[in-house]
Design a protein around this motif. Sequence first.
Motif, PDB file in Angstrom:
ATOM      1  N   ALA A 177       8.674  -0.227  -7.738  1.00 55.02           N
ATOM      2  CA  ALA A 177       9.766  -0.858  -8.487  1.00 55.02           C
ATOM      3  C   ALA A 177      10.699  -1.621  -7.545  1.00 55.02           C
ATOM      4  CB  ALA A 177      10.534   0.211  -9.256  1.00 55.02           C
ATOM      5  N   ASN A 178      10.951  -1.019  -6.369  1.00 52.54           N
ATOM      6  CA  ASN A 178      11.821  -1.639  -5.364  1.00 52.54           C
ATOM      7  C   ASN A 178      11.264  -3.005  -4.941  1.00 52.54           C
ATOM      8  OD1 ASN A 178      14.146  -1.255  -3.708  1.00 52.54           O
ATOM      9  ND2 ASN A 178      12.835  -0.818  -1.945  1.00 52.54           N
ATOM     10  N   LEU A 179       9.943  -3.054  -4.742  1.00 54.12           N
ATOM     11  CA  LEU A 179       9.320  -4.316  -4.335  1.00 54.12           C
ATOM     12  C   LEU A 179       9.326  -5.309  -5.506  1.00 54.12           C
ATOM     13  CD1 LEU A 179       7.945  -5.931  -2.112  1.00 54.12           C
ATOM     14  CD2 LEU A 179       5.753  -4.926  -2.796  1.00 54.12           C
ATOM     15  N   SER A 180       9.098  -4.827  -6.720  1.00 55.38           N
ATOM     16  CA  SER A 180       9.140  -5.724  -7.889  1.00 55.38           C
ATOM     17  C   SER A 180      10.490  -6.425  -7.977  1.00 55.38           C
ATOM     18  CB  SER A 180       8.915  -4.950  -9.195  1.00 55.38           C
ATOM     19  OG  SER A 180       7.603  -4.493  -9.267  1.00 55.38           O
ATOM     20  N   ALA A 181      11.569  -5.659  -7.759  1.00 51.30           N
ATOM     21  CA  ALA A 181      12.913  -6.248  -7.845  1.00 51.30           C
ATOM     22  C   ALA A 181      13.074  -7.362  -6.806  1.00 51.30           C
ATOM     23  CB  ALA A 181      13.975  -5.171  -7.649  1.00 51.30           C
ATOM     24  N   ALA A 182      12.499  -7.149  -5.612  1.00 55.17           N
ATOM     25  CA  ALA A 182      12.619  -8.174  -4.560  1.00 55.17           C
ATOM     26  C   ALA A 182      11.798  -9.418  -4.886  1.00 55.17           C
ATOM     27  CB  ALA A 182      12.176  -7.591  -3.218  1.00 55.17           C
ATOM     28  N   LEU A 183      10.755  -9.242  -5.711  1.00 54.30           N
ATOM     29  CA  LEU A 183       9.831 -10.357  -5.976  1.00 54.30           C
ATOM     30  C   LEU A 183      10.219 -11.200  -7.190  1.00 54.30           C
ATOM     31  CD1 LEU A 183       6.382  -8.606  -5.344  1.00 54.30           C
ATOM     32  CD2 LEU A 183       7.571 -10.245  -3.887  1.00 54.30           C
ATOM     33  N   VAL A 184      11.129 -10.668  -8.039  1.00 51.83           N
ATOM     34  CA  VAL A 184      11.316 -11.302  -9.347  1.00 51.83           C
ATOM     35  C   VAL A 184      11.860 -12.728  -9.257  1.00 51.83           C
ATOM     36  CG1 VAL A 184      13.650 -10.393  -9.809  1.00 51.83           C
ATOM     37  CG2 VAL A 184      12.091 -10.882 -11.707  1.00 51.83           C
ATOM     38  N   GLY A 185      12.626 -13.027  -8.193  1.00 49.44           N
ATOM     39  CA  GLY A 185      13.186 -14.387  -8.063  1.00 49.44           C
ATOM     40  C   GLY A 185      12.229 -15.351  -7.384  1.00 49.44           C
ATOM     41  N   PRO A 196      14.847  -3.273   0.461  1.00 51.15           N
ATOM     42  CA  PRO A 196      15.382  -2.477   1.562  1.00 51.15           C
ATOM     43  C   PRO A 196      14.686  -1.125   1.678  1.00 51.15           C
ATOM     44  CG  PRO A 196      16.913  -2.471  -0.289  1.00 51.15           C
ATOM     45  CD  PRO A 196      15.758  -3.337  -0.682  1.00 51.15           C
ATOM     46  N   GLN A 197      14.831  -0.538   2.859  1.00 49.60           N
ATOM     47  CA  GLN A 197      14.194   0.758   3.128  1.00 49.60           C
ATOM     48  C   GLN A 197      14.746   1.819   2.170  1.00 49.60           C
ATOM     49  OE1 GLN A 197      14.609   1.895   7.199  1.00 49.60           O
ATOM     50  NE2 GLN A 197      13.296   3.686   6.993  1.00 49.60           N
ATOM     51  N   ASP A 198      16.073   1.856   2.030  1.00 45.82           N
ATOM     52  CA  ASP A 198      16.670   2.762   1.049  1.00 45.82           C
ATOM     53  C   ASP A 198      16.704   1.993  -0.258  1.00 45.82           C
ATOM     54  OD1 ASP A 198      17.169   4.668   3.022  1.00 45.82           O
ATOM     55  OD2 ASP A 198      18.979   3.603   3.629  1.00 45.82           O
ATOM     56  N   SER A 199      15.946   2.485  -1.227  1.00 50.31           N
ATOM     57  CA  SER A 199      15.764   1.754  -2.478  1.00 50.31           C
ATOM     58  C   SER A 199      17.098   1.300  -3.074  1.00 50.31           C
ATOM     59  CB  SER A 199      15.010   2.675  -3.436  1.00 50.31           C
ATOM     60  OG  SER A 199      15.432   2.469  -4.734  1.00 50.31           O
ATOM     61  N   ALA A 200      17.104   0.066  -3.582  1.00 49.72           N
ATOM     62  CA  ALA A 200      18.333  -0.522  -4.116  1.00 49.72           C
ATOM     63  C   ALA A 200      18.372  -0.412  -5.640  1.00 49.72           C
ATOM     64  CB  ALA A 200      18.393  -1.990  -3.703  1.00 49.72           C
ATOM     65  N   LEU A 201      17.652   0.565  -6.203  1.00 50.76           N
ATOM     66  CA  LEU A 201      17.529   0.639  -7.666  1.00 50.76           C
ATOM     67  C   LEU A 201      18.625   1.504  -8.277  1.00 50.76           C
ATOM     68  CD1 LEU A 201      13.706   1.399  -7.613  1.00 50.76           C
ATOM     69  CD2 LEU A 201      14.767  -0.821  -8.083  1.00 50.76           C
ATOM     70  N   PHE A 202      18.976   1.187  -9.541  1.00 53.52           N
ATOM     71  CA  PHE A 202      19.883   2.066 -10.290  1.00 53.52           C
ATOM     72  C   PHE A 202      19.041   3.207 -10.869  1.00 53.52           C
ATOM     73  CE2 PHE A 202      21.919  -2.147 -10.629  1.00 53.52           C
ATOM     74  CZ  PHE A 202      23.151  -1.834 -10.070  1.00 53.52           C
ATOM     75  N   PRO A 203      19.329   4.450 -10.511  1.00 49.23           N
ATOM     76  CA  PRO A 203      18.457   5.554 -10.925  1.00 49.23           C
ATOM     77  C   PRO A 203      18.420   5.797 -12.436  1.00 49.23           C
ATOM     78  CG  PRO A 203      20.206   6.325  -9.413  1.00 49.23           C
ATOM     79  CD  PRO A 203      20.402   4.864  -9.590  1.00 49.23           C
ATOM     80  N   ALA A 204      19.499   5.450 -13.131  1.00 53.16           N
ATOM     81  CA  ALA A 204      19.517   5.721 -14.580  1.00 53.16           C
ATOM     82  C   ALA A 204      18.737   4.669 -15.363  1.00 53.16           C
ATOM     83  CB  ALA A 204      20.955   5.781 -15.074  1.00 53.16           C
ATOM     84  N   LEU A 205      18.478   3.527 -14.735  1.00 56.58           N
ATOM     85  CA  LEU A 205      17.749   2.451 -15.425  1.00 56.58           C
ATOM     86  C   LEU A 205      16.256   2.543 -15.122  1.00 56.58           C
ATOM     87  CD1 LEU A 205      20.053  -0.668 -14.768  1.00 56.58           C
ATOM     88  CD2 LEU A 205      20.181   1.038 -16.600  1.00 56.58           C
ATOM     89  N   PRO A 234      12.450   0.828 -14.197  1.00 60.89           N
ATOM     90  CA  PRO A 234      12.056  -0.299 -13.337  1.00 60.89           C
ATOM     91  C   PRO A 234      12.250  -1.643 -14.037  1.00 60.89           C
ATOM     92  CG  PRO A 234      10.486   1.467 -13.062  1.00 60.89           C
ATOM     93  CD  PRO A 234      11.426   1.903 -14.174  1.00 60.89           C
ATOM     94  N   ARG A 235      11.849  -1.719 -15.326  1.00 61.02           N
ATOM     95  CA  ARG A 235      11.988  -3.006 -16.032  1.00 61.02           C
ATOM     96  C   ARG A 235      13.457  -3.450 -16.062  1.00 61.02           C
ATOM     97  NH1 ARG A 235       8.448  -5.289 -19.088  1.00 61.02           N
ATOM     98  NH2 ARG A 235       7.341  -3.360 -19.562  1.00 61.02           N
ATOM     99  N   GLU A 236      14.354  -2.503 -16.407  1.00 60.86           N
ATOM    100  CA  GLU A 236      15.783  -2.851 -16.495  1.00 60.86           C
ATOM    101  C   GLU A 236      16.329  -3.237 -15.117  1.00 60.86           C
ATOM    102  OE1 GLU A 236      16.959   0.013 -20.273  1.00 60.86           O
ATOM    103  OE2 GLU A 236      16.808   0.856 -18.253  1.00 60.86           O
ATOM    104  N   ASN A 237      15.896  -2.503 -14.085  1.00 62.57           N
ATOM    105  CA  ASN A 237      16.339  -2.845 -12.727  1.00 62.57           C
ATOM    106  C   ASN A 237      15.895  -4.255 -12.341  1.00 62.57           C
ATOM    107  OD1 ASN A 237      17.686  -0.772 -10.794  1.00 62.57           O
ATOM    108  ND2 ASN A 237      16.325   0.483 -12.070  1.00 62.57           N
ATOM    109  N   VAL A 238      14.645  -4.558 -12.653  1.00 61.74           N
ATOM    110  CA  VAL A 238      14.107  -5.870 -12.267  1.00 61.74           C
ATOM    111  C   VAL A 238      14.820  -6.974 -13.065  1.00 61.74           C
ATOM    112  CG1 VAL A 238      12.012  -7.282 -12.135  1.00 61.74           C
ATOM    113  CG2 VAL A 238      11.910  -4.868 -11.535  1.00 61.74           C
ATOM    114  N   GLU A 239      15.145  -6.659 -14.335  1.00 63.76           N
ATOM    115  CA  GLU A 239      15.896  -7.643 -15.143  1.00 63.76           C
ATOM    116  C   GLU A 239      17.266  -7.931 -14.541  1.00 63.76           C
ATOM    117  OE1 GLU A 239      13.951  -6.784 -19.521  1.00 63.76           O
ATOM    118  OE2 GLU A 239      15.919  -5.930 -19.039  1.00 63.76           O
TER     119      GLU A 239
END
Length: 315
Positions: A152-160, A91-100, A102-107
Motif C-alpha cells: 500500500a505504501n508503494l501504491s501511494a507513492a506511485l499514484v501520481g 518512505p521506510q516508515d510507512s506514511a499511511l493513515f492506519p484507520a483508512l 489502502p484505497r482511501e490512503n492512495v486516494e
Amino acid sequence: MSAISSSRPILGSSVAPALVLDRVEAGYDGRPVLRDFSLTLNAGEVYALLGANGAGKSTVARVACGLLPVRRGRVAVGDGTQTRARIGLAPQDSALFPALSPRENVEVTARLCGVARDDRRAAVDRALDLTGCGPRADQPVRTLSGGWRRRANLSAALVGQPRLLIADEPTEGVDAGTRGVLSAALRETVKAGAGCLLISHDAVFVSDTADRIGVLARGRLLAEGPPNALLHQAFGAARLLSIRLTRPASEAAAQWFAQAGLTQADDRLEWRRLCDDALAVAQMLAAVVDGEGGEVAVRRPGLDDLVAHLSGASS
Ligand SMILES: Nc1ncnc2c1ncn2[C@@H]1O[C@H](COP(=O)(O)OP(=O)(O)OP(=O)(O)O)[C@@H](O)[C@H]1O
C-alpha cells in the motif's frame, strides 16, 4: 570512484535524467554528510544506493526530494520544471493513515499530488494493481500485515505517476512472494519512463531489480555500475569459502584454518577466505571442520560482500 557504464539501453538521449545531484554539500547541524557529491539517475532505470548503516543513503534521498536543503551544489529533478508533485516517495516508515484502507490512503495521496478528479479513480486502481494490493484494498491499514502495508505504501507513492520514485527499504519484513511483486512494480514504473532511486539492504531484491548500483561510504560514492559488472570487477572468478562453527575453534583447528589462509570474523565463530580454488580448500579442510562440528560452504560473493569489500578497502 570506480564506474562501469550500464549495458541496458537508456531511453533516448533527448530524455532528461530523472535526477541530477551535482557537487552537492548537505548535512545536519552544520556537519556535512555529503561533500562534493554527484549522482545522475537516468529516466528508465532503477538505481540502488547501497552502503553500511550511516553511510548517507537516506541523506541522499532527503536531498533528492527537497526535504533537506543543500549548502552547495545543484539538485535537478527531471528537466527542472517539474514540481515536487512529480516525486513519489515511499518512505521506510510507512506514511499511511492506519484507520483508512489502502484505497482511501492512495486516494488522499492522489488528491495531494494533484491528480485531476476525473482521472483519480483510474489512477488509484492502477496504483493498487501495480503492487497487487487489490485483495486487501478495502481493509483498514491497521489490520494489515507488514507485507500488505509495504504494498500500500508503494501504491501511494506511485499514484501520481512520478518522474522520480524514491523507494526507501521497500522490502523490509516482506516474504519472497511480496518481494517479487514489489520488484515487478518498480520495473513496470521505470519502463513507463520514470527513474527510481532505491535504498535497500536487501541484496537479493537489489540484484533482481536494479540496473545500476552505487556503493556509498561516509557520504562518498565508492563505485557505480551494473551489479554483475561491479561484482566481476571486484571478485573476478573468486568464490567465498566460509566455515561456520557453533563454538570457537580448538587451537589445532584454528591453526589449520589460518594456514589455509582463512581469517576469523569478529564473532570468532566464522572463518572466511575469498579465493579461486575455494572448492579444493573446502575439501582439504572438510575433516577438520567435521571434527569441530561445523559446516563449510562455498558460494559466489554477493552485493553484501561487495559493500563490505569496498567499504573495508576505503576505511
Ligand atoms: N536528523 C539528523 N540529525 C543529525 N544527524 C543525522 C540525522 N539524520 C542522519 N544523521 C547522520 O547522518 C549520517 C548519515 O545518515 P543516513 O541516515 O543518511 O545514513 P543511511 O546510510 O541511510 O543509514 P541506514 O542504513 O542506517 O538507514 C549518519 O552519521 C547519521 O548519524
